[in-house]
Enzyme design. Structure first.
Site, PDB file in Angstrom:
ATOM      1  N   GLU A  72       2.031   4.490   0.989  1.00  0.00           N
ATOM      2  CA  GLU A  72       3.221   5.272   1.414  1.00  0.00           C
ATOM      3  C   GLU A  72       3.178   5.577   2.907  1.00  0.00           C
ATOM      4  O   GLU A  72       3.672   6.599   3.353  1.00  0.00           O
ATOM      5  CB  GLU A  72       3.345   6.591   0.625  1.00  0.00           C
ATOM      6  CG  GLU A  72       3.446   6.453  -0.865  1.00  0.00           C
ATOM      7  CD  GLU A  72       4.529   5.494  -1.298  1.00  0.00           C
ATOM      8  OE1 GLU A  72       5.463   5.250  -0.518  1.00  0.00           O
ATOM      9  OE2 GLU A  72       4.431   4.982  -2.411  1.00  0.00           O
TER      10      GLU A  72
HETATM   11  C1  LIG Z   1      -3.627   0.434  -4.172  1.00  0.00           C
HETATM   12  C2  LIG Z   1      -2.440   0.156  -3.328  1.00  0.00           C
HETATM   13  C3  LIG Z   1      -1.172   0.378  -3.845  1.00  0.00           C
HETATM   14  C4  LIG Z   1      -0.039   0.101  -3.074  1.00  0.00           C
HETATM   15  N1  LIG Z   1       1.212   0.237  -3.620  1.00  0.00           N
HETATM   16  C5  LIG Z   1       2.287  -0.247  -2.955  1.00  0.00           C
HETATM   17  C6  LIG Z   1       3.574  -0.330  -3.586  1.00  0.00           C
HETATM   18  O1  LIG Z   1       3.755   0.089  -4.729  1.00  0.00           O
HETATM   19  N2  LIG Z   1       4.593  -0.904  -2.901  1.00  0.00           N
HETATM   20  C7  LIG Z   1       4.442  -1.390  -1.636  1.00  0.00           C
HETATM   21  O2  LIG Z   1       5.398  -1.904  -1.090  1.00  0.00           O
HETATM   22  N3  LIG Z   1       3.240  -1.330  -1.009  1.00  0.00           N
HETATM   23  C8  LIG Z   1       2.170  -0.767  -1.634  1.00  0.00           C
HETATM   24  N4  LIG Z   1       0.936  -0.719  -1.019  1.00  0.00           N
HETATM   25  C9  LIG Z   1       0.820  -1.181   0.350  1.00  0.00           C
HETATM   26  C10 LIG Z   1       0.548  -0.055   1.328  1.00  0.00           C
HETATM   27  O3  LIG Z   1       1.692   0.739   1.480  1.00  0.00           O
HETATM   28  C11 LIG Z   1       0.045  -0.695   2.629  1.00  0.00           C
HETATM   29  O4  LIG Z   1      -1.275  -1.144   2.377  1.00  0.00           O
HETATM   30  C12 LIG Z   1       0.065   0.261   3.797  1.00  0.00           C
HETATM   31  O5  LIG Z   1       1.390   0.568   4.146  1.00  0.00           O
HETATM   32  C13 LIG Z   1      -0.649  -0.302   5.023  1.00  0.00           C
HETATM   33  O6  LIG Z   1      -0.261  -1.607   5.288  1.00  0.00           O
HETATM   34  P1  LIG Z   1      -1.388  -2.747   5.481  1.00  0.00           P
HETATM   35  O7  LIG Z   1      -2.303  -2.651   4.330  1.00  0.00           O
HETATM   36  O8  LIG Z   1      -0.727  -4.031   5.736  1.00  0.00           O
HETATM   37  O9  LIG Z   1      -2.189  -2.289   6.746  1.00  0.00           O
HETATM   38  P2  LIG Z   1      -1.802  -2.610   8.267  1.00  0.00           P
HETATM   39  O10 LIG Z   1      -0.339  -2.372   8.474  1.00  0.00           O
HETATM   40  O11 LIG Z   1      -2.357  -3.931   8.653  1.00  0.00           O
HETATM   41  O12 LIG Z   1      -2.586  -1.448   9.018  1.00  0.00           O
HETATM   42  C14 LIG Z   1      -3.991  -1.555   9.340  1.00  0.00           C
HETATM   43  C15 LIG Z   1      -4.354  -0.382  10.268  1.00  0.00           C
HETATM   44  O13 LIG Z   1      -3.546  -0.459  11.469  1.00  0.00           O
HETATM   45  C16 LIG Z   1      -2.854   0.770  11.650  1.00  0.00           C
HETATM   46  N5  LIG Z   1      -1.535   0.500  12.208  1.00  0.00           N
HETATM   47  C17 LIG Z   1      -0.666  -0.485  11.907  1.00  0.00           C
HETATM   48  N6  LIG Z   1       0.475  -0.339  12.602  1.00  0.00           N
HETATM   49  C18 LIG Z   1       0.337   0.773  13.356  1.00  0.00           C
HETATM   50  C19 LIG Z   1       1.168   1.471  14.282  1.00  0.00           C
HETATM   51  N7  LIG Z   1       2.401   1.055  14.557  1.00  0.00           N
HETATM   52  N8  LIG Z   1       0.680   2.598  14.869  1.00  0.00           N
HETATM   53  C20 LIG Z   1      -0.570   3.046  14.590  1.00  0.00           C
HETATM   54  N9  LIG Z   1      -1.394   2.429  13.720  1.00  0.00           N
HETATM   55  C21 LIG Z   1      -0.948   1.310  13.110  1.00  0.00           C
HETATM   56  C22 LIG Z   1      -2.753   1.396  10.276  1.00  0.00           C
HETATM   57  O14 LIG Z   1      -2.593   2.808  10.344  1.00  0.00           O
HETATM   58  C23 LIG Z   1      -4.099   0.987   9.662  1.00  0.00           C
HETATM   59  O15 LIG Z   1      -5.078   1.892  10.064  1.00  0.00           O
HETATM   60  C24 LIG Z   1      -0.200  -0.380  -1.758  1.00  0.00           C
HETATM   61  C25 LIG Z   1      -1.477  -0.591  -1.233  1.00  0.00           C
HETATM   62  C26 LIG Z   1      -2.586  -0.336  -2.011  1.00  0.00           C
HETATM   63  C27 LIG Z   1      -3.948  -0.623  -1.431  1.00  0.00           C
END
Ligand SMILES: Cc1cc2nc3c(=O)[nH]c(=O)nc-3n(C[C@H](O)[C@H](O)[C@H](O)COP(=O)(O)OP(=O)(O)OC[C@H]3O[C@@H](n4cnc5c(N)ncnc54)[C@H](O)[C@@H]3O)c2cc1C
Length: 579
Positions: free
Chosen positions: A435
């Site tokens: 989220e």
């Molecule tokens: C168990 C689980 C359930 C989930 N459920 C859902 C779901 O139901 N539906 C859905 O759509 N998604 C879901 N997700 C996805 C989840 O919302 C994302 O994993 C999350 O938004 C982070 O995206 P990412 O994993 O690609 O990390 P990334 O976007 O690659 O981020 C990696 C790091 O970089 C930082 N970062 C990236 N961009 C910025 C920025 N602009 N400014 C500062 N820091 C930044 C982040 O804070 C983080 O520390 C789920 C994930 C998990 C693990």
């Protein structure tokens, strides 16, 4: 080792928060007198009984057995399907849905309590409800009559469940990078193609159909977030007469093996020209999805509070029974709970949990917006928006600490899975990530809600906290005086930190390098404010009950151990980006 402390819902706290702590019966006000805080407390007590007897017993089972993908179908451990049916038949999904969607429309302050309880008893199970509830809000805000009739009614009844489909392999935090595409078929339906990952409760066998809410791009749409539209895509197609038809072209490719929430299926979904229906306008996808995301973000605050409280209850029960070492200034039969440091750990947890719980009720009430009205109502709507990222970011970050402290109370047994306390630490870890990570919450807070209006909402908030400190000055009680002193010093530090942040308006890297510390500062301060309100509410009682005395100790502890973090964080904010 069996769980020695069955879950007990914090009914007394909710009675206090709904009726007294905020100087009004929040439920009476929100429902125009249809329900009172007493009625709501009965509802919360009923939810607590249901959660303890039906949902909580599945928590460890879900953790141990996890979910299975077999022949394209995800299966939950035995017991989950029956529990979800019982949950829906008892009316808990309908209870929380808005009246406009056919639900009972319980006020936001009460929904905060229910959210905590479902998550405390079994966070993995609660996610199914949490996402369904969020989708109900999104469809209620934007869906056509046809979609409302076909899908929303089934979701509100609890017969079908909902999911949120944003994330793709190359589009996590940056939703503008979404590549899934939806092409019009000319008959009112769309062909949706693409892969979504990490979809919570993306497939399961606990309900007869699943409604996926999917963000996708339309042909010729502009690049970035502006080009996104929102689609309803059912797992099983729905015939014109409302009966279920063929499987839609949505396949579960894999389920993830995770650190925690093992009872929640996290799915990779392939959409292969699956049939979908547009929700709202072409290009209005992100705005539509934000309704669901906001609901889910507040829900994360309730999840973090619930998991924290479950861990605390187990730690408190263990500490009351475990004998180890002679306790300073106590008899030979004193358990570890009496060691000054174990008492510190327990108070650290419980005072933070009360602050989180109270903030959840406060924000839940603010989110009802329209019940406030007038000039103050307009200010409160802004405060509601302001507080969502704080509730999400601060409670989840601190919940990781609270669940870690619970393990500490158990000593070595905390590290051993049989006690069950390690599960909470593992389960809660995801809450700072999904989220929107804490960074995304803090970017939203700092960018949209502080810098954009030159700190106007923060000023309003700090003025309200000053009012509470002034109110405490009216009591001749040492805790009231100490709380007012500490609160005033913290407000002064927060004003300085806000001025420092605003001074970074032209050097955004500085502002964003300290946005998480600034969010944590405001969350910590808000927690102190919640305790101050509780102190003021307790001190008007004609006689002091044991619970009242405990509330004062909790506030005093929070003021001495947690609130001072505001000063350290203010120093950090002033530093901007280092290096
Ligand atoms: C168990 C689980 C359930 C989930 N459920 C859902 C779901 O139901 N539906 C859905 O759509 N998604 C879901 N997700 C996805 C989840 O919302 C994302 O994993 C999350 O938004 C982070 O995206 P990412 O994993 O690609 O990390 P990334 O976007 O690659 O981020 C990696 C790091 O970089 C930082 N970062 C990236 N961009 C910025 C920025 N602009 N400014 C500062 N820091 C930044 C982040 O804070 C983080 O520390 C789920 C994930 C998990 C693990």
């Amino acid at each position: 080792m069996a769980d020695a402390s069955p879950y007990r819902a914090p009914v007394e706290d909710y009675a206090f928060l709904l009726a007294e702590a905020f100087g009004a019966d929040l439920v009476d006000r929100a429902t125009g007198g249809e329900l009172t805080a007493d009625d709501a407390t009965d509802i919360i007590a009923g939810a607590g009984d249901f959660a303890a007897s039906v949902i909580a017993p599945l928590e460890a089972i879900g953790d141990r057995l996890g979910t299975r993908l077999e022949d394209g179908q995800v299966h939950l451990p035995d017991g989950f399907a029956a529990a979800y049916r019982a949950f829906a038949e008892a009316g808990w999904v309908t209870a929380e849905a808005p009246v406009s969607a056919g639900g009972d429309g319980l006020p936001g302050a009460v929904r905060a309590g229910l959210g905590e309880i479902w998550n405390a008893s079994n966070a993995a199970f609660a996610l199914c409800w949490l996402l369904t509830a969020g989708q109900i809000h999104a469809l209620d805000a934007a869906a056509s009559d046809d979609i409302r009739e076909t899908y929303l009614t089934k979701l509100v009844s609890g017969r079908w469940t909902g999911t949120m489909n944003l994330t793709e392999p190359e589009a996590g935090t940056d939703l503008g990078a979404i590549r899934s595409i939806a092409t019009p078929r000319g008959d009112g339906s769309w062909a949706v193609r693409g892969q979504k990952i990490f979809i919570t409760w993306g497939d399961h066998d606990v309900a007869e159909n699943i409604v996926h809410l999917v963000l996708a791009r339309t042909p010729g749409a502009p690049e970035g977030a502006k080009g996104l539209s929102l689609f309803v895509v059912p797992k099983i197609l729905v015939n014109a007469d409302g009966t279920l038809g063929d499987r839609n072209a949505v396949t579960t490719v894999a389920i993830e093996h995770k650190l925690g929430i093992h009872g929640s299926p996290t799915c990779v979904l392939a959409y292969e020209d699956a049939t979908g229906y547009l929700v709202g306008e072409v290009g209005g996808g992100l705005a539509g999805m934000f309704v669901m995301m906001n609901s889910a973000r507040a829900g994360m605050g309730f999840q973090a509070t619930g998991i924290s409280d479950r861990a605390y209850q187990q730690a408190a029960a263990y500490a009351a029974g475990r004998m180890q070492g002679r306790v300073l200034d106590r008899g030979a039969d004193a358990p570890i709970a009496e060691h000054p440091d174990v008492r510190r750990l327990l108070l650290s947890m419980s005072s933070k949990i009360f602050a989180m719980r109270a903030l959840g009720v406060y924000v839940g009430d603010l989110l009802d917006g329209d019940v406030h009205g007038g000039e103050r109502g307009a200010a409160e709507e802004k405060l509601a928006e302001f507080f969502v990222p704080i509730l999400k970011g601060w409670t989840t970050e601190d919940a990781v600490q609270v669940t870690s402290e619970a393990i500490q109370v158990f000593g070595g047994m905390g590290f051993i899975e049989e006690t069950g306390v390690a599960q909470h630490y593992r389960d809660v870890r995801i809450t700072t990530i999904y989220e929107g990570t804490t960074a995304i919450q803090s970017n939203d807070l700092v960018g949209r809600k502080v810098l954009r209006d030159n700190g106007a909402v923060v000023d309003e908030l700090l003025a309200r906290i000053d009012e509470t400190a002034a109110q405490l000055r009216g009591f001749d009680h040492a805790v009231a005086t100490r709380t007012a002193d500490r609160l005033e010093r913290s407000v002064a530090a927060s004003r300085r930190a806000t001025a420092d942040l605003l001074a970074f308006a032209n050097s955004p890297r500085d502002a964003y390098a300290v946005s998480v510390p600034y969010l944590m500062l405001l969350g910590t301060l808000a927690g102190g404010w919640m305790h101050a309100l509780a102190v003021a509410a307790v001190l008007v009682h004609p006689t002091m009950s044991e619970t009242d005395a405990d509330r004062l100790v909790s506030a005093d502890f929070y003021g001495a151990h947690h609130l001072p973090r505001v000063h350290a964080l203010a120093e950090t904010v002033a530093g901007g980006e280092i290096g």
